[in-house]
Design a protein around this motif. Sequence first.
Motif: not given
Length: 871
Positions: A341-370
């Motif tokens: 997994f990456s430390d950053e990714f754009d969630l809008s890549n997984y929206m419907e093509k005609d319905n994509r929105d800006k401002g959906c970039e995310y950065e890793l905040f917490s990683n819970i490990v087992h």
Amino acid sequence: MKKFQESIFTHIFTKNGESSSEFSSFDRNGDSSVYSFKLHYKNKKACIAFNSKVYRDTKFKINMNVKYGDFSHEMEFSFDFSLFNNTFIIDLVKLSERQKNKQEFNVFQENPLEIKIFIEKSTVENAFSGLTNLGATCYINSLLQTMRYMGGFQQRLFDGENKFYSLNLKRLFYAMSTTTECNKTDINNNYTGSVYEMVRQFIMNLPFVESVHEHQDVHEFSKILFDKLEIENKKLIEETIEGKMDVIFRLDCGCTLRRKETYQDIQLELNSSENMEESFSKFILPENIDEFNCEKHGKTKATKNMYIGKETPDYLFILIKRFAFDWETGESIKHNGKFRFSDEFDLSNYMEKDNRDKGCEYELFSNIVHMGSISQGHFYCYIKIKGKFYKFNDEEVTEALDEEVMDWNFGGKNEFTGREKCFSSYYLVYKKKDVKNEVFYLENVPSILTEKPAFREVGCIEQETVEGYHGPGCYDNDNDYKRMALKTVTLSQFDNIQCVFKNAKVFQQSKEGKFEEINQINGNGPLIHKNKYNKGKLLFLKMFEDKIECMVYPEKLTLVNITVAENYQELKQKGDDDFCVFREKRKGEIENEQMVEEINQDNFSSLQDGDVIILASVKKEVLNLYLKYLHGHRRIFVQYGDIKVPLIVPKKLSIKELTNKIEEDFVCSGVVLLEGRTRKCKDHECFDAECVECYVQSKNIVKISFVKNMQVLFVGVMFGRLNAGAIEHVHPFFVEIGCTRADLIKKCLKSKHLCMGNIGSKKEFDVVGLVRDSTNVVYYKKESDVILEGGMVVLLDKIEHPLVVCKLNEIKEINGYPIILEKVETIGDLKRKYMILAKIYKFDKNAPEKYIEMSDQEIIGLDEKEVLFIE
């Protein structure tokens, strides 16, 4: 690092796949310690290997300098080495890229790789508060730490109302922000401190946590906790972690259906995906549905698509589905395969093509490990705070490198040892880039956040504590008829009653006598509880028997059971066929002296949990009169010396009336009331010689004295009702020392209590003295025979051949008073006549302290003064 120049280990790598010699870590004084390490280099990655066999986590501070050609980088970090986590790998290519260096790491003799390293055994010291593991609560700690540093979440939490879960979470977070003493211990090495107390209070008051020693799944726990918090504060969850999916059904009939589905996390498959992007792409792939019901065209086929909607959360929880069920083996398994997994990714890549929105970039905040297997393991987490990652491992918090947070926790095999890692990322939390994550601080601290728990004891009504209760209602808070003290639970204003009574609905009695369902205690009223899955009404069941009773202590109305009934027929079957069902009204409901209402098929549904039901074969008017009598009276205990005897008296008597009542009921004279200064009168600030309340002490005791020397004598009447059980009823009398048989009979004849029987009509009867816990029986035959002090006197019909029977306890000791029965021929006859089911014994003549069991055929000598014993 300069301080320990002589302790720095240096190795120069000249080829790929090379390892250094062993070197040791150092303690605080720079002396070599028992922990040994090696350096490895392979495939442009450097590895620190821990060679010591230590099972517990051992923390080290590491200073490392990497030099290759023009590239040079120095780093300092901490790491927990152990037998299960014995290597730390650094990708030198990624390291150089972060330093904006394009150096190619091709190790050869002319351009060697030089690594200098110093490892020191460390003690963790920082400004962050860890959380004590109460047994197996690491999964809770990991989630709480993540929530604690979600600034927007914490802001909305503290802005919300102080409801139960929210308040306890606020108190915990506030304690964590004001102290780091979670590891503070007392002289017995037990954890203390405000954070420990708060995390313990929070976890112990989660009814869905069965045991702090039972390992649970952090994802399942988060779902339940978020649901509880959402019930109390909907915006808290909606505006921080909830998003919406766009679900689209494209039907073969030409119709298209759209709907929104709320999510709090996204669950990504691991089996066929090696990274998050690939798994996300599969997540939105269309799904074929063979049968779909269209409202317009009926059954048809459809294709279902799920896309990320525009309503995206500030904090996105992503579950990597490492736990699964193996249908071939029938067992649950854990997948430790690699999942990047990456430390950053754009969630809008997984929206419907005609319905994509800006401002959906995310950065890793917490990683819970087992770390571990399906059956046992350990959770810990990495959280990004002000641009740096920190490892939160229960009580200890250490700074972490990006390599440890991400690359090292992808899972898969260890590149240097070839063994599969037992630890891997499980629950990821990403934060929107445009959402500020400033740690929330309170300008004004509400007192409730620092308020200490105020513990109080609350009574709990159980079957054994109220069975045999003869007063009004189900339990007597005023002590007028209390049978015995209730068991108590100790709770504070921050405690959840559901954690005391697991899987139960709990009700508390209000001042009006009504039982109301609660989660927290509210006042001092007693508690009742039932299984939360039981749909029936929790009811107190009483039986009314219209019989002759002793007014020293009335026994017509008896609480026999705490029961649950779902319908009227089920309740009716608990009594005889001729019984009617009545509900006893609470004090606040009584009007026009109507104490009960009849219950039937039609009004059964009006019953509430905690109602009192009376089964009786008498008319409603009889119950009304009897309950009116009980409400107008109270039970006190008259104490003479060390002996207390009960007495029912009207409420609000004068001192003279109380004295006369005692003399009348116990057939005595010369009673002197002693001052009862042990409790303050509710009507006066000091003792008042004219107030009965001033004489009544705690537990409703009235102490008395006499002008003459007296004794308490208990008299039982058994005319025509011999049995092998206990004497059904005894009546207390106060008699002079030296009282004779004639004196006692006169007192019995003067008594106005119907329980004494029709003694005046008896021409002949026996007066027998019984001594407790012995075989001693004294027959008072002459009028002048003096009654012995202590013990009990029984009046019974003359028996030509009396038989003394004593009871034995579990350790074969005589217990209670002996019983007088009439002799029969054999032991079998005795058992049949008196319905004795237990074994019967006699003394062993050869060993008087031992007993011999008697057979049913054994003859009972009619002329012998023999004593038998019932087990």
